[in-house]
Scaffold this motif. Structure first.
Motif, short mmCIF file in Angstrom:
data_model
loop_
_atom_site.label_atom_id
_atom_site.label_comp_id
_atom_site.label_asym_id
_atom_site.label_seq_id
_atom_site.Cartn_x
_atom_site.Cartn_y
_atom_site.Cartn_z
N LEU A 128 -7.35 7.23 12.98
CA LEU A 128 -7.05 7.95 12.04
C LEU A 128 -6.74 9.46 12.16
O LEU A 128 -7.47 9.87 13.29
N LYS A 129 -5.76 9.90 11.64
CA LYS A 129 -5.15 11.22 11.95
C LYS A 129 -5.53 12.26 10.56
O LYS A 129 -5.42 11.71 9.74
N PRO A 130 -5.65 13.48 10.83
CA PRO A 130 -5.62 14.23 9.79
C PRO A 130 -4.52 14.18 8.69
O PRO A 130 -4.74 14.27 7.48
N GLU A 131 -3.51 13.81 9.18
CA GLU A 131 -2.28 13.85 8.31
C GLU A 131 -2.19 12.26 7.48
O GLU A 131 -1.32 12.09 6.69
N ASP A 132 -3.24 11.47 7.86
CA ASP A 132 -3.48 10.20 6.91
C ASP A 132 -4.23 10.76 5.72
O ASP A 132 -4.42 9.71 4.76
N TRP A 177 0.72 -1.26 0.06
CA TRP A 177 -0.11 -0.11 -0.20
C TRP A 177 0.77 1.38 -0.04
O TRP A 177 1.81 1.32 0.87
N PHE A 178 0.46 2.19 -0.95
CA PHE A 178 1.18 3.50 -0.67
C PHE A 178 0.27 4.45 -0.67
O PHE A 178 -1.13 4.38 -0.85
N ARG A 179 0.65 5.91 -0.42
CA ARG A 179 -0.14 6.96 -0.34
C ARG A 179 0.45 8.30 -0.91
O ARG A 179 1.37 8.26 -0.94
N GLN A 180 -0.38 9.10 -1.39
CA GLN A 180 0.10 10.55 -1.90
C GLN A 180 -0.83 11.38 -1.46
O GLN A 180 -2.13 11.38 -1.77
N ALA A 181 -0.24 12.26 -0.65
CA ALA A 181 -1.07 13.58 -0.17
C ALA A 181 -0.81 14.69 -1.32
O ALA A 181 0.30 14.89 -1.92
N PRO A 182 -1.53 15.73 -1.15
CA PRO A 182 -1.30 16.76 -2.39
C PRO A 182 -0.02 17.56 -1.87
O PRO A 182 0.39 17.95 -0.81
#
Length: 116
Positions: free
Chosen positions: A85-89, A36-41
């Protein structure tokens, strides 16, 4: 034709939980490492977690103790259970399979937003 389809994202309050699913087609996940990967703006894509064919797992320090990756070989699906969960997630979450030393089966991703 190898495909991975992510689902399960949505809007959740801080401290809430969400379970993501990664449905595979065109191959059997049993013998592969799925990540699993993630990308935030405005940020680079980062690794979140992976699960190997033998069942061992790995987690980024930022999610360790809160996220759990698992697989259901009968359903050819990998899951990511996200708790506390946190906002930074907040990010678009992707799954991928490692082939020939690289992750190259990107799907559309699923949006996770953690906010009041």
């Amino acid at each position: 034709q190898l495909q991975l389809v992510e689902s399960g994202g949505g809007l959740v309050q801080p401290g809430g939980s969400l379970r993501l699913a990664c449905a595979a087609s065109g191959f059997t996940i049993d013998y592969y490492t799925i990540a699993w990967f993630r990308q935030a703006p405005g940020k680079e894509r980062e690794g979140v977690s992976c699960i190997r064919s033998g069942g061992s797992t790995n987690y980024a320090d930022s999610v360790k103790g809160r996220f759990t990756v698992s697989r259901d070989n009968a359903k050819n699906t990998v899951y990511l259970q996200m708790n506390s969960l946190k906002p930074e997630d907040t990010a678009v979450y992707y799954c991928n399979v490692k082939r020939g030393g690289v992750y190259d089966v990107w799907g559309q991703g699923t949006q996770v937003t953690v906010s009041l």
